[in-house]
Design a protein around this motif. Structure first.
Motif, PDB file in Angstrom:
ATOM      1  N   ARG A 125     -24.313  42.377 113.684  1.00  0.00           N
ATOM      2  CA  ARG A 125     -23.404  41.488 114.455  1.00  0.00           C
ATOM      3  C   ARG A 125     -23.432  40.078 113.880  1.00  0.00           C
ATOM      4  O   ARG A 125     -22.411  39.418 113.766  1.00  0.00           O
ATOM      5  CB  ARG A 125     -23.827  41.444 115.935  1.00  0.00           C
ATOM      6  CG  ARG A 125     -23.413  42.664 116.723  1.00  0.00           C
ATOM      7  CD  ARG A 125     -23.018  42.347 118.153  1.00  0.00           C
ATOM      8  NE  ARG A 125     -24.030  41.675 118.949  1.00  0.00           N
ATOM      9  CZ  ARG A 125     -25.109  42.267 119.443  1.00  0.00           C
ATOM     10  NH1 ARG A 125     -25.336  43.540 119.203  1.00  0.00           N
ATOM     11  NH2 ARG A 125     -25.971  41.593 120.180  1.00  0.00           N
ATOM     12  N   MET A 126     -24.618  39.635 113.497  1.00  0.00           N
ATOM     13  CA  MET A 126     -24.742  38.280 112.940  1.00  0.00           C
ATOM     14  C   MET A 126     -24.001  38.177 111.611  1.00  0.00           C
ATOM     15  O   MET A 126     -23.318  37.207 111.342  1.00  0.00           O
ATOM     16  CB  MET A 126     -26.225  37.912 112.747  1.00  0.00           C
ATOM     17  CG  MET A 126     -27.003  37.779 114.040  1.00  0.00           C
ATOM     18  SD  MET A 126     -26.318  36.518 115.107  1.00  0.00           S
ATOM     19  CE  MET A 126     -25.382  37.471 116.269  1.00  0.00           C
ATOM     20  N   GLU A 127     -24.133  39.211 110.782  1.00  0.00           N
ATOM     21  CA  GLU A 127     -23.443  39.183 109.485  1.00  0.00           C
ATOM     22  C   GLU A 127     -21.932  39.094 109.694  1.00  0.00           C
ATOM     23  O   GLU A 127     -21.233  38.342 109.000  1.00  0.00           O
ATOM     24  CB  GLU A 127     -23.788  40.435 108.678  1.00  0.00           C
ATOM     25  CG  GLU A 127     -23.118  40.428 107.314  1.00  0.00           C
ATOM     26  CD  GLU A 127     -23.518  41.609 106.438  1.00  0.00           C
ATOM     27  OE1 GLU A 127     -23.553  42.748 106.949  1.00  0.00           O
ATOM     28  OE2 GLU A 127     -23.807  41.390 105.248  1.00  0.00           O
ATOM     29  N   SER A 128     -21.435  39.818 110.713  1.00  0.00           N
ATOM     30  CA  SER A 128     -19.977  39.795 110.931  1.00  0.00           C
ATOM     31  C   SER A 128     -19.509  38.428 111.436  1.00  0.00           C
ATOM     32  O   SER A 128     -18.335  38.091 111.324  1.00  0.00           O
ATOM     33  CB  SER A 128     -19.557  40.919 111.883  1.00  0.00           C
ATOM     34  OG  SER A 128     -20.032  40.618 113.179  1.00  0.00           O
ATOM     35  N   LEU A 129     -20.411  37.615 111.962  1.00  0.00           N
ATOM     36  CA  LEU A 129     -20.041  36.258 112.390  1.00  0.00           C
ATOM     37  C   LEU A 129     -19.972  35.294 111.203  1.00  0.00           C
ATOM     38  O   LEU A 129     -19.552  34.156 111.331  1.00  0.00           O
ATOM     39  CB  LEU A 129     -21.089  35.697 113.364  1.00  0.00           C
ATOM     40  CG  LEU A 129     -21.203  36.300 114.757  1.00  0.00           C
ATOM     41  CD1 LEU A 129     -22.381  35.676 115.497  1.00  0.00           C
ATOM     42  CD2 LEU A 129     -19.918  36.059 115.531  1.00  0.00           C
TER      43      LEU A 129
END
Ligand SMILES: Cc1cc2nc3c(=O)[nH]c(=O)nc-3n(C[C@H](O)[C@H](O)[C@H](O)COP(=O)(O)O)c2cc1C
Length: 311
Positions: A125-129
């Motif tokens: 999820r963090m990478e997609s942000l």
């Protein structure tokens, strides 16, 4: 060393000193940054005004890059998120959840954003942000922890994302860095060993306790309430574990934990203080300047990498 991570951090070594609420002030952050790793000011217990002062103080102590750690459960998180932009901090790390709503403004301001994660799901999820890297922190670590150990978490996060992964939890010497590197990490985050930095301003009783601590002396409290925290075993921790066993309420437990980290760090109150430290405390026993901790760990690491493993 020049790596993808040192480019992001602006450091000589791919190492971050973990944010440690009440512990990681401008003095520790500056000493670590001067030693070639990335020092962090932990804003866990601060409001915006206090953080601004610490950042400005840190700038008088080092001309190297440093960062700020924001615990997202801090009621002042919104205010702190603005201060790091106004003060043009290079790196922000976050703990206790998802920094999603702050990321666009931080990225717009050119801040490198590095959330701490304890699962592959949150890492993805963090990478997609659009964050720059993640810290994968295993439950050997001191302070607030997740469920997985560093050994199992790091390689799974490395496989789950394509941004750099920084291993944290249980790393106390060059062997730990070598192990993290073999698991695919691009760097390491160190908390417990920096408690024994000469420049770390915690009470001497805290340092003495870390020095005395053996491999089996830490305990995890707060599992029943969903917020597990690793500390060195002492009367407060034993009382909390008893209360948890009895099924006591959050309020009953909070009555004895409120202010307990401050009592450890500032007052050295060995009975009522919360002495957060990781399982690696059993291995660390030397008070040294931060720069010696960093150079010793990387000298050991480089020798090990030249020699190869022993299996
Ligand atoms: C005393 C103490 C306080 C901590 N406070 C925070 C904090 O405020 N924010 C955070 O993201 N992590 C916090 N941590 C975790 C560290 O940043 C770091 O990830 C961890 O210590 C790494 O594991 P190690 O202790 O085995 O080196 C804390 C750790 C310790 C020991």
């Amino acid at each position: 060393m020049k790596t993808r991570l040192t480019e992001i951090l602006g450091t000589e070594y791919p190492m971050i000193q973990g944010g440690m609420a009440w512990v990681a002030d401008a003095y520790l952050a500056a000493a670590v940054s001067n030693g070639g790793a990335l020092g962090l000011i932990a804003a866990g217990s601060m409001n915006g005004e206090l953080l601004r002062k610490e950042i400005q103080l840190c700038r008088t102590l080092t001309d190297k890059p440093f960062g700020v750690n924001i615990m997202l459960m801090n009621p002042c998180a919104e205010e702190l998120a603005k201060v790091v932009i106004e003060e043009k901090v290079r790196v922000v790390t976050t703990g206790a959840g998802s920094p999603g709503k702050f990321v666009p403004a931080w990225k717009e301001a050119g801040i490198r954003v590095i959330p701490v994660v304890a699962s592959t799901g949150l890492a993805r999820r963090m990478e997609s942000l659009g964050v720059d890297a993640v810290v994968a922190e295993g439950c050997e670590a001191g302070g607030h922890i997740g469920e997985l150990t560093t050994m199992v978490l790091v390689p799974q996060v490395v496989d789950a994302v394509s941004i750099p992964v920084i291993a944290a939890g249980g790393i106390g010497d060059g062997r730990g860095i070598a192990a993290a590197s073999m698991l695919g990490a691009s760097g390491v985050q160190i908390g417990t060993r920096f408690l024994l930095a000469e420049e770390c301003t915690i009470h001497q009783n805290y340092k003495d306790l870390v020095i005395k601590t053996r491999d089996i002396d830490s305990r995890v409290t707060g599992r029943s309430g969903g917020h597990p925290v690793r500390c060195i075993k002492n009367p407060l921790v034993l009382e909390l574990l008893e209360l948890e066993k009895k099924g006591s309420t959050f309020e009953e437990m909070e009555a004895i934990t409120v202010g307990s980290l401050r009592k450890a760090v500032k007052d050295g109150n060995v009975k009522e203080g919360s002495f957060m430290a990781g399982q690696i405390a059993g291995l660390v026993s030397k008070i040294q300047p931060a720069k010696d901790i960093i150079s010793e760990m990387f000298t050991e690491y480089e020798a090990l990498m030249r020699e190869g493993g022993s299996i």
